[in-house]
Design a protein around this motif. Structure first.
Motif, PDB file in Angstrom:
ATOM      1  N   ALA B  28     106.831 -26.559   8.419  1.00  0.00           N
ATOM      2  CA  ALA B  28     107.042 -25.097   8.921  1.00  0.00           C
ATOM      3  C   ALA B  28     108.583 -24.871   8.945  1.00  0.00           C
ATOM      4  CB  ALA B  28     106.445 -24.594  10.025  1.00  0.00           C
ATOM      5  N   ASN B  48     105.821 -14.235   4.338  1.00  0.00           N
ATOM      6  CA  ASN B  48     104.790 -14.675   5.354  1.00  0.00           C
ATOM      7  C   ASN B  48     104.614 -16.213   5.267  1.00  0.00           C
ATOM      8  OD1 ASN B  48     103.066 -11.679   4.534  1.00  0.00           O
ATOM      9  ND2 ASN B  48     103.596 -12.156   6.498  1.00  0.00           N
ATOM     10  N   THR B  54     108.005 -19.741  13.646  1.00  0.00           N
ATOM     11  CA  THR B  54     108.345 -21.292  14.222  1.00  0.00           C
ATOM     12  C   THR B  54     109.509 -21.615  14.603  1.00  0.00           C
ATOM     13  OG1 THR B  54     106.690 -21.895  12.476  1.00  0.00           O
ATOM     14  CG2 THR B  54     107.927 -23.683  13.380  1.00  0.00           C
ATOM     15  N   HIS B 206     110.000  -7.462   8.252  1.00  0.00           N
ATOM     16  CA  HIS B 206     109.589  -7.343   6.599  1.00  0.00           C
ATOM     17  C   HIS B 206     110.029  -6.155   6.230  1.00  0.00           C
ATOM     18  CE1 HIS B 206     107.382 -10.955   6.616  1.00  0.00           C
ATOM     19  NE2 HIS B 206     106.575 -10.732   7.529  1.00  0.00           N
ATOM     20  N   LEU B 410      94.943 -21.119  10.624  1.00  0.00           N
ATOM     21  CA  LEU B 410      96.341 -21.610  10.200  1.00  0.00           C
ATOM     22  C   LEU B 410      96.736 -21.119   9.038  1.00  0.00           C
ATOM     23  CD1 LEU B 410      95.077 -25.658  10.433  1.00  0.00           C
ATOM     24  CD2 LEU B 410      96.314 -24.276  12.068  1.00  0.00           C
ATOM     25  N   SER B 412      98.969 -18.148   7.073  1.00  0.00           N
ATOM     26  CA  SER B 412      99.814 -17.012   7.414  1.00  0.00           C
ATOM     27  C   SER B 412      99.177 -15.591   7.103  1.00  0.00           C
ATOM     28  CB  SER B 412     101.295 -17.181   6.502  1.00  0.00           C
ATOM     29  OG  SER B 412     101.063 -16.589   5.272  1.00  0.00           O
TER      30      SER B 412
HETATM   31  N1  LIG Z   1     100.364 -23.748  15.489  1.00  0.00           N
HETATM   32  C1  LIG Z   1     100.492 -23.958  14.241  1.00  0.00           C
HETATM   33  N2  LIG Z   1      99.585 -24.634  13.787  1.00  0.00           N
HETATM   34  C2  LIG Z   1      99.697 -25.230  12.486  1.00  0.00           C
HETATM   35  N3  LIG Z   1     100.148 -24.501  11.391  1.00  0.00           N
HETATM   36  C3  LIG Z   1     101.150 -23.484  11.754  1.00  0.00           C
HETATM   37  C4  LIG Z   1     100.992 -23.411  13.139  1.00  0.00           C
HETATM   38  N4  LIG Z   1     102.012 -22.297  13.335  1.00  0.00           N
HETATM   39  C5  LIG Z   1     102.700 -21.967  12.005  1.00  0.00           C
HETATM   40  N5  LIG Z   1     101.915 -22.859  11.196  1.00  0.00           N
HETATM   41  C6  LIG Z   1     102.211 -22.931   9.623  1.00  0.00           C
HETATM   42  O1  LIG Z   1     103.625 -22.867   9.695  1.00  0.00           O
HETATM   43  C7  LIG Z   1     104.063 -21.976   8.656  1.00  0.00           C
HETATM   44  C8  LIG Z   1     105.146 -21.098   9.083  1.00  0.00           C
HETATM   45  O2  LIG Z   1     104.328 -20.271   9.911  1.00  0.00           O
HETATM   46  P1  LIG Z   1     105.180 -18.966  10.828  1.00  0.00           P
HETATM   47  O3  LIG Z   1     104.267 -18.341  11.613  1.00  0.00           O
HETATM   48  O4  LIG Z   1     106.551 -19.641  11.504  1.00  0.00           O
HETATM   49  O5  LIG Z   1     105.648 -18.245   9.551  1.00  0.00           O
HETATM   50  P2  LIG Z   1     106.289 -16.610   9.550  1.00  0.00           P
HETATM   51  O6  LIG Z   1     107.560 -16.744   8.786  1.00  0.00           O
HETATM   52  O7  LIG Z   1     106.512 -16.323  10.959  1.00  0.00           O
HETATM   53  O8  LIG Z   1     105.373 -15.810   8.919  1.00  0.00           O
HETATM   54  P3  LIG Z   1     104.765 -14.218   9.276  1.00  0.00           P
HETATM   55  O9  LIG Z   1     105.755 -13.534   8.540  1.00  0.00           O
HETATM   56  O10 LIG Z   1     103.474 -14.333   8.677  1.00  0.00           O
HETATM   57  O11 LIG Z   1     104.802 -14.084  10.765  1.00  0.00           O
HETATM   58  C9  LIG Z   1     102.624 -21.471   7.898  1.00  0.00           C
HETATM   59  O12 LIG Z   1     102.274 -22.211   7.044  1.00  0.00           O
HETATM   60  C10 LIG Z   1     101.854 -21.594   9.006  1.00  0.00           C
HETATM   61  O13 LIG Z   1     100.222 -21.684   8.463  1.00  0.00           O
END
Ligand SMILES: Nc1ncnc2c1ncn2[C@@H]1O[C@H](COP(=O)(O)OP(=O)(O)OP(=O)(O)O)[C@@H](O)[C@H]1O
Ligand SMILES: [Mg+2]
Lengths: 322, 525
Positions: B28, B48, B54, B206, B410, B412
């Motif tokens: 991530a 996304n 993360t 976004h 899991l 996004s």
């Molecule tokens: N707790 C978790 N367990 C497994 N995979 C996770 C977990 N949290 C995030 N991921 C994976 O890590 C990656 C990054 O996720 P993250 O939520 O940080 O994205 P984001 O940039 O905040 O996206 P969004 O704009 O949709 O919120 C994604 O592929 C997500 O599926």
């Protein structure tokens, strides 16, 4: 069929249900279902009685019985919080374990003779109050009075203090609690054990005060399950649980007393004439619980009282879907 | 150069170096550098699943990084939990609110604090919270319970929680995704006053327009890596940012070839329904949607939109009126009856209603077709056919996931929405009910969703698009209906719709005047 006697008896044996229900409320408010109450009560009952028989000291029995219930609850906490196993399965297993263990420990106890019981008290002044004095404050076990104190204290703890705020937060939204630095695991451990201590106390209350003696698993005879039903019936509120416990026990007593006289309101007593009918009497309290539950649930939904939102769900930090 | 690395920069509130965080099957965060200056608003952008949340969860102590170091105020820190982060002056408002619904605002603010020691004199703290709220322009009643509040108010509670703790560094994860435009402006005003006081803010969004409005600098992430680091907002363009996020140019050209509308598909007459709390939510809605047309329903959140969608899909009882699809009554029937009439539903609540998070992608995809061949034969499910069906949809709709056996939770946000659309479109809808279909999605995903909805229109399905994003409605819809307090207060042809007029009616500006025939060319009399 004297109402005062029935109500006084209801308050006395209702105290057992009350302790168990208050303990279960603490555990469930923290988000953990404990279906091991019956087993924990049996362990508490047998340890308390055995200690009293062996040492002649009922107070020591009370303390050890309470602790024994708590000890079994530690097992539940380890299984469901540390290992995140299914809470219902663990609780049921602990009821079996507690029941079996109590029967082994209590093997010789049914032959034990009379023991020194916990004292009963009549509160001077208060006992003279018309109507409630003879019911609440005359010749009741000291543990009944403990029950009177536990209820407002538990209510205050849950609704008006910082630890209570955290307790509710952990059971409703562990994520919110965790992100604000509340230790979800530690609190859940603590309250599961508190629930077990109360269950142990409830068991000890039976054998040392309310209906002394050891009769195998009939000693508790399903009261642990009734306590769990009372928690739901009370929508997780302490005050309502206390009322439910007393009322349930009083109704049970009434239904026993009703079978005695040959005449009832000038008619032949059907339960005296036909013994089979008394089985229907035995069902009444349970039917009543279900009926009241149905009646109050609509209101509960509107006011958003009821089961803690995270009840039965293990908390894993950072796991999606919480 | 080396000297600069040793002496901490006093202007930096936060410095993150080489952060790595893995989840099963994904990296991530893959060596991410990020810094936040004192008194700035730093926007964090990315599609996304790019890893924004993360990264901020790592900073907040909720996740432990697998590698990398973090400095706060020049001091290396290693947070073991959010509690440590709070102690260091960091506060995070999560993408999914972390509030206790049954407790009051004040109670939520007090959770986790050392003070009061035991007894809570709630009245005193109500006053304190009210005072703090007033000082920062965060109007909310301290005595209200969270479940009684709108999302906008709930968000103010989240911010209050952090302010009460004296947070000097505020992390906001997509704070505006659920806000109405006016609420977003209120939030920005609060943020500006806080920044003027020396607070530093990380702002994830976004919406590039908002970023341009509020941010001082921008960092862009893509697939776990930083693609642009701390560039001043003045040196960026919306198109440039979009390119950095997606890795290619995103141009949304909405081509709406004029299309002859067909027969009436959906017809609602005088529909009334109650909300969850038993209050009137729909007060006599009558409308028609024809095959090949998109009807946009514009309105401020909470004016009956959710209930409208639920009535159409059999999820809510209506107390009066009738709902027919292709002449068949579906109101007050079961969701199954609606499904049998080919009513598709893209719900607002994607994880609670739209999907079963703990089931696999394949299981979620067959949820509407499991009763039919080829997925099932008689009463048994053909697992081979399920896999083929799911893989076909995964490819057609480019759902990014290790496999169709992956658990849906899991995914996004953008990929989850693709999954839901894939399932619904595969059911060959005659009526498509789409609620907030692009909320929280990145610019690329939004284009995809818009294209899919327009394709459906072209294929001759009737579509009802419920959205709070007026721009979206105006871009996609053929006609626009405005909903206010459970009533339709205007119906316009999108081609000659007057934005100001629609905005006015959305806020009840014209509510006193019932809609006239002129407003509503095709409304049922
Ligand atoms: N707790 C978790 N367990 C497994 N995979 C996770 C977990 N949290 C995030 N991921 C994976 O890590 C990656 C990054 O996720 P993250 O939520 O940080 O994205 P984001 O940039 O905040 O996206 P969004 O704009 O949709 O919120 C994604 O592929 C997500 O599926
Ligand atoms: Mg995110």
């Amino acid at each position: 069929m004297d109402p005062t006697i029935i109500l006084a008896a209801g308050v006395a044996s209702g105290t057992v249900l009350l302790f168990a229900a208050v303990g279960e409320i603490f555990a469930e408010r923290a988000g953990v279902i404990n279906l091991g109450v019956e087993g924990m009560m049996l362990i508490g009952a047998v340890v308390a009685f055995g200690t009293a028989v062996a040492t002649g000291n009922a107070w020591l029995g009370l303390v050890l019985g309470t602790l024994a219930g708590g000890l079994l609850a530690v097992l539940h906490a380890v299984i469901t919080i540390s290992f995140q196993a299914e809470q219902v399965v663990s609780g049921l297993a602990l009821t079996f374990l507690g029941t079996g263990l109590a029967r082994v420990l209590g093997e010789d106890l049914s032959k034990a003779g009379a023991i020194a019981l916990l004292p009963t008290l009549t509160i001077p002044g208060l006992a003279a109050v018309p109507a409630i004095g003879p019911i609440l404050f005359t010749d009741q076990s000291v543990l009944v009075y403990v029950g009177y104190i536990v209820v407002p204290m538990a209510w205050y703890w849950i609704n008006r203090t910082r630890p209570g705020l955290h307790l509710r937060a952990v059971g409703e939204s562990p994520t919110a609690a965790d992100t604000l630095g509340v230790d979800v695991y530690r609190l859940r451990y603590a309250y599961v054990v508190v629930g077990g201590l109360f269950a142990g106390l409830a068991g000890a209350t039976i054998t040392l005060a309310i209906s002394p003696g050891w009769f195998g698993d009939l000693t508790v005879n399903g009261q642990g399950w009734i306590a769990i039903a009372i928690v739901i019936f009370a929508q997780w509120g302490v005050g309502r649980a206390a009322l439910g416990a007393y009322a349930f026990a009083a109704i049970q007593r009434l239904l026993i007393d009703i079978q005695g006289p040959e005449q009832l309101f000038g008619f032949p007593n059907p339960f005296y004439v036909n013994h089979t009918l008394t089985f229907f009497l035995g069902m009444v309290p349970y039917v009543l619980i279900i009926a009241v539950l149905v009646a109050v649930s609509g209101e509960a939904i509107r006011k958003r009282i009821g089961a803690p939102a995270a009840l039965g769900i293990s908390y894993v930090r950072g796991e999606r879907g919480h | 150069m080396t000297l600069e690395l040793v002496i901490p920069d006093p202007r930096l509130a936060v410095e993150m170096r080489g952060i790595v965080r893995r989840f099963p099957g994904v990296v991530a965060n893959d060596g991410v550098d990020f810094d936040l200056r004192v008194g700035e608003v730093h926007a964090l952008l990315g599609e996304n699943g790019a890893g924004k949340s993360t990264l901020m969860n790592v900073l907040d102590g909720l996740y432990r990084p697998d590698a990398g170091e973090i400095m706060v105020g020049g001091q290396p820190v290693e947070f073991r939990s959010p509690r440590d982060a709070i102690a260091a002056g960091l506060g995070m408002v999560h993408q999914h609110f972390a509030l206790v619904p049954t407790q009051t605002v004040t109670e939520n603010v007090l959770i986790g604090l050392d003070r009061p020691r035991f007894r809570i004199d709630i009245g005193r703290y109500d006053d304190e919270v009210a005072e703090l709220a007033a000082r920062h322009g965060l109007g909310v009643d301290p005595r209200a319970r969270i479940w009684q509040l709108s999302v906008g108010e709930q968000q103010r509670v989240e911010i209050l929680k952090m302010l009460y703790r004296g947070a000097r560094i505020l992390i906001l994860d997509e704070p505006t995704a659920v806000l109405a435009p006016q609420e977003a402006q209120d939030l920005f005003r609060t943020l500006r006053s806080m920044v003027a006081d020396g607070t530093s803010v990380v702002f994830i969004s976004h919406k590039l327009g908002e970023v341009a409005q509020i941010a001082d600098r921008v960092t862009v992430m893509r697939r776990g890596k930083v693609t642009a680091s701390g560039i001043p907002i003045s040196e960026t363009t919306t198109a440039g940012l979009a390119r950095l996020m997606i890795g290619r140019d995103v141009v949304e050209t909405i081509e709406r070839t004029p299309f002859d509308t067909g027969p009436v598909v959906l017809s609602m007459r005088d529909v009334e329904a109650e909300s969850d709390r038993g209050l009137p939510a729909l007060r006599g809605i009558s409308l028609e949607v024809r095959a090949g047309e998109i009807l946009g329903v514009a309105g401020v959140a909470g004016n009956g939109q959710s209930e409208l969608a639920q009535v159409l899909t059999g999820l809510r009882h209506c107390s009066r009126g009738s709902v027919t699809v292709n002449g068949v009554e579906v109101g007050n029937r079961t969701p199954r009856d609606a499904i049998n009439e080919h009513v598709a539903h893209v719900p607002e609540d994607r994880t609670g209603v739209g999907s079963a998070p703990n089931l696999s992608i394949a299981d979620n995809l067959i949820m509407k077709s499991y009763r039919e061949a080829p997925v099932s034969r008689h009463w048994s499910i053909d697992t081979g056919a399920v896999r083929r069906f799911a893989n076909r949809l995964r490819e057609t709709y480019s759902i990014a996931a290790p496999s169709v056996e992956t658990e849906t939770r899991l995914l996004s946000g953008g990929n989850l929405q693709r999954l839901i659309l894939a399932r619904e479109i595969a059911s060959e809808p005659r009526l498509m009910v789409a609620v907030q279909p692009t909320r929280g999605l990145d610019v690329g995903a939004i284009v995809t969703v818009h294209r899919l909805l327009l394709d459906q229109r072209q294929a001759g399905s009737a579509t009802i698009l419920i959205s709070e994003d007026l721009d979206e409605i105006l871009a996609l819809a053929d006609r626009v209906a405005v909903i206010y307090e459970g009533r339709l207060v205007g119906l316009f042809d999108a081609a000659d719709a007057d934005v100001a007029e629609i905005g006015l009616r959305m806020t009840g500006g014209m509510a006193s005047r019932p809609p006239e025939p002129g407003d509503a060319p095709r409304i049922v009399p």
